[in-house]
Design an enzyme around this catalytic site. Structure first.
Site, PDB file in Angstrom:
ATOM      1  N   LYS A 258       0.763  -1.265  -0.005  1.00  0.00           N
ATOM      2  CA  LYS A 258      -0.087  -0.326  -0.116  1.00  0.00           C
ATOM      3  C   LYS A 258       1.034   1.432   0.297  1.00  0.00           C
ATOM      4  CE  LYS A 258      -3.897  -1.863   2.615  1.00  0.00           C
ATOM      5  NZ  LYS A 258      -4.922  -1.641   2.079  1.00  0.00           N
ATOM      6  N   ARG A 332     -10.326 -11.671   2.468  1.00  0.00           N
ATOM      7  CA  ARG A 332     -10.863 -12.370   2.166  1.00  0.00           C
ATOM      8  C   ARG A 332     -10.329 -13.635   1.822  1.00  0.00           C
ATOM      9  NH1 ARG A 332     -11.606  -9.304  -3.554  1.00  0.00           N
ATOM     10  NH2 ARG A 332     -11.114  -7.527  -2.517  1.00  0.00           N
TER      11      ARG A 332
HETATM   12  N1  BES Z   1      -7.758  -3.474   4.631  1.00  0.00           N
HETATM   13  C1  BES Z   1      -8.281  -3.778   2.956  1.00  0.00           C
HETATM   14  C2  BES Z   1      -9.679  -2.408   2.875  1.00  0.00           C
HETATM   15  C3  BES Z   1      -9.683  -1.392   3.709  1.00  0.00           C
HETATM   16  C4  BES Z   1      -9.219   0.121   2.812  1.00  0.00           C
HETATM   17  C5  BES Z   1      -9.794  -1.192   5.129  1.00  0.00           C
HETATM   18  C6  BES Z   1      -9.721   0.948   4.226  1.00  0.00           C
HETATM   19  C7  BES Z   1     -10.147  -0.221   5.888  1.00  0.00           C
HETATM   20  C8  BES Z   1      -9.776   1.324   4.657  1.00  0.00           C
HETATM   21  C9  BES Z   1      -8.163  -4.456   2.408  1.00  0.00           C
HETATM   22  O1  BES Z   1      -7.754  -5.841   2.705  1.00  0.00           O
HETATM   23  C10 BES Z   1      -7.783  -4.022   0.970  1.00  0.00           C
HETATM   24  O2  BES Z   1      -6.204  -3.938   1.470  1.00  0.00           O
HETATM   25  N2  BES Z   1      -8.093  -4.092  -0.514  1.00  0.00           N
HETATM   26  C11 BES Z   1      -8.257  -4.272  -1.411  1.00  0.00           C
HETATM   27  C12 BES Z   1      -8.646  -4.978  -2.311  1.00  0.00           C
HETATM   28  C13 BES Z   1      -7.991  -4.659  -3.628  1.00  0.00           C
HETATM   29  C14 BES Z   1      -6.120  -4.990  -4.009  1.00  0.00           C
HETATM   30  C15 BES Z   1      -9.413  -6.173  -4.791  1.00  0.00           C
HETATM   31  C16 BES Z   1      -8.886  -2.566  -1.803  1.00  0.00           C
HETATM   32  O3  BES Z   1     -10.074  -2.442  -1.592  1.00  0.00           O
HETATM   33  O4  BES Z   1      -8.590  -1.851  -2.663  1.00  0.00           O
HETATM   34 ZN    ZN Z   2      -5.192  -5.438   2.002  1.00  0.00          ZN
END
Ligand code: BES
Ligand code: ZN
Ligand code: ZN
Length: 479
Positions: A258, A332
């Site tokens: 990230k 997931r």
């Molecule tokens: N933990 C994150 C989602 C999240 C985003 C939680 C903002 C709290 C605040 C999750 O694991 C994630 O990174 N999801 C990705 C999925 C994508 C790579 C398909 C996302 O939402 O960008």
């Molecule tokens: Zn994530």
């Protein structure tokens, strides 16, 4: 310490709040002439619904509520007023505030007390100036007719549980690893008579929980899988209700790293775990006659020489092969193992809580919960009612078959990401693959953690979902 709420027949406390329906006579407030005129002026001329009277020996707050407002809105208005009253009480150094009403307003008084208590939450354990910063308010007394002791007990329980969930979310990774999380939730649950079991890495390997193990590969800490169970003799449901919570104690994204701006709040990625642990804790403490189980898969998600990489094909607990195309879609993967594991209980219903997608957060922000339902349409209506009642509102997203196509992989049964659109839904569809029971999934990425105070929800973890689940299960137990 969580602020506690007590019932009192007659209090001589001089710090008090008088709640009155706005069309009723001010005479019932029993104020002296001068104060009465002041309140009258503020109400009629200045159109105030909240009046502060500094009586020198104590503070008197007068609050006018509007019975015309619909019930759910009115109770939320009361909670929000509670946050305002509480702030003033703390400014004046008040330690105990008495709430009083002669109107027919039991639920309004309880909502006010709830708002005061939730707003009073602080996370000060790592501050040197904690004593100085600590709110003065410790106790709220309510002087109102017709209050059942159990109602008040349950209110205190759910507030305590919500604040505990906030505490867990607010703990950073260096103070709360997956092992710490498992220990803390199981020991607190055992203390209220619940049964808890924690699977360690060896057991998780033996069970072949490939999703949880893959995400954990880049970590220096082992994963955990915690099972909490409340199964009283008087349980009304023959098949268990299962709660599953995402316990990613920190989400860097892994090798699909990230950016810093998206990573800094990622200690909140175990908020789903905190919610289900706190909800089942409240169920046990309130001794609800229900068989409930909570499952918490936990790990952090980090890049490392040994970390799983985009392109890996992993084999899940139920044997499904998954092509991992983004290591940041890790929630997931660990949840899929827990959801597949849940099948062995032949559950009546499974609730899943997870900070799963930025997509859910972008769709509705922090004002509600994105939810999806499989084989549980009728139940969902009751759940939506509970959401309105406690103001943890849920909005249903579609689970149409077409979305599933986005998860087709060339080389495996599934891939772990869909396309650029409808990300919250494709995540839901991924989870659905691992279920065979009525299923409700809550994506709490938006409301789990807030960076600006919002009335009785302070900065940081919000404990979203605890009050919702407790309300729903309490109603269910009564029905
Ligand atoms: N933990 C994150 C989602 C999240 C985003 C939680 C903002 C709290 C605040 C999750 O694991 C994630 O990174 N999801 C990705 C999925 C994508 C790579 C398909 C996302 O939402 O960008
Ligand atoms: Zn994530
Ligand atoms: Zn995550």
């Amino acid at each position: 310490m969580t602020l506690s709420i007590h019932h009192i027949a007659q209090s001589d406390n001089l710090d008090r709040l008088l709640l009155i329906e706005k069309t009723e006579s001010l005479e019932q407030l029993q104020l002296n002439q001068e104060a009465l005129e002041f309140v009258q002026f503020q109400k009629t001329k200045l159109k105030k619904d909240f009046v502060v009277l500094n009586q020198f020996k104590g503070m008197t707050y007068v609050l006018f509520f509007d019975r015309e407002m619909n019930l759910a809105k009115r109770l939320e208005w009361c909670r929000k007023q509670g946050a305002i009253v509480g702030r003033s009480a703390n400014e004046y150094g008040i330690s105990c505030l008495t709430l009083e009403t002669k109107s027919e307003a039991l639920n309004e008084v309880l909502a006010l007390a709830e708002g005061i208590a939730l707003a009073n939450y602080q996370f000060l354990k790592y501050r040197k100036d904690a004593d100085e910063k600590r709110n003065s308010l410790e106790k709220v007394e309510i002087q109102v007719a017709g209050l059942e002791p159990k109602t008040l007990e349950d209110l205190n329980t759910v507030i305590e549980a919500n604040c505990w969930a906030r505490d867990l979310v607010n703990e950073p990774l260096n103070k709360l690893s997956a092992v710490d999380l498992a220990e803390q939730i199981s020991s607190k649950f055992r203390a209220v008579g619940g049964k808890a079991e924690v699977f360690n890495k060896r057991k998780i390997e033996a069970l072949k929980m490939g999703g949880l193990l893959a995400v954990n590969k880049g970590s220096i800490d082992p994963p955990t899988f915690t099972i909490l169970e409340w199964n009283p003799k008087n349980a009304k449901n023959t098949k268990a209700i299962v709660l599953v919570g995402k316990g990613v104690v920190y989400d860097t994204g892994g090798l699909s790293l990230k950016p810093s701006s998206g990573m800094d709040t990622m200690k909140c990625d175990m908020a789903g775990a905190a919610t289900v642990a706190a909800a089942i804790y409240a169920v046990a403490k309130a001794a609800l006659p229900l068989h409930v189980i909570a499952l918490v898969p936990a790990t952090d998600n980090r890049p490392d020489g040994n970390a799983y990489v985009p392109g890996d094909v992993i084999s899940m607990f139920d044997g499904t092969s998954v092509e991992v195309l983004n290591t940041d879609a890790e929630g997931r993967l660990i949840l899929a193992d827990a959801l597949a594991y849940a099948k062995k209980f032949e559950p009546e219903l499974v609730f899943n809580f997870a900070t799963l997608t930025g997509s859910a957060s972008r769709a509705i922000g922090s004002q509600g919960i994105v939810a999806m339902e499989v084989k549980a349409a009728e139940l969902f209506c009751k759940l939506a009612d509970s959401g309105d009642a406690v103001h943890e509102r849920v909005v249903k997203f579609p689970m149409w078959d077409e979305y599933r196509e986005q998860l087709n992989s060339e080389i495996a049964d599934l891939k772990n990401i869909g396309g650029p659109e409808a990300g919250a839904i494709t995540a839901g569809k991924f989870l659905e693959h691992f279920t065979d029971y009525p299923f409700i999934h809550f994506d709490i990425a938006g409301p789990a953690f807030i960076e600006k105070r919002d009335s009785y929800r302070g900065i940081g973890g919000t404990g979203i979902g605890v009050r919702l689940m407790f309300h729903y299960l309490n109603e269910y137990a009564k029905s």
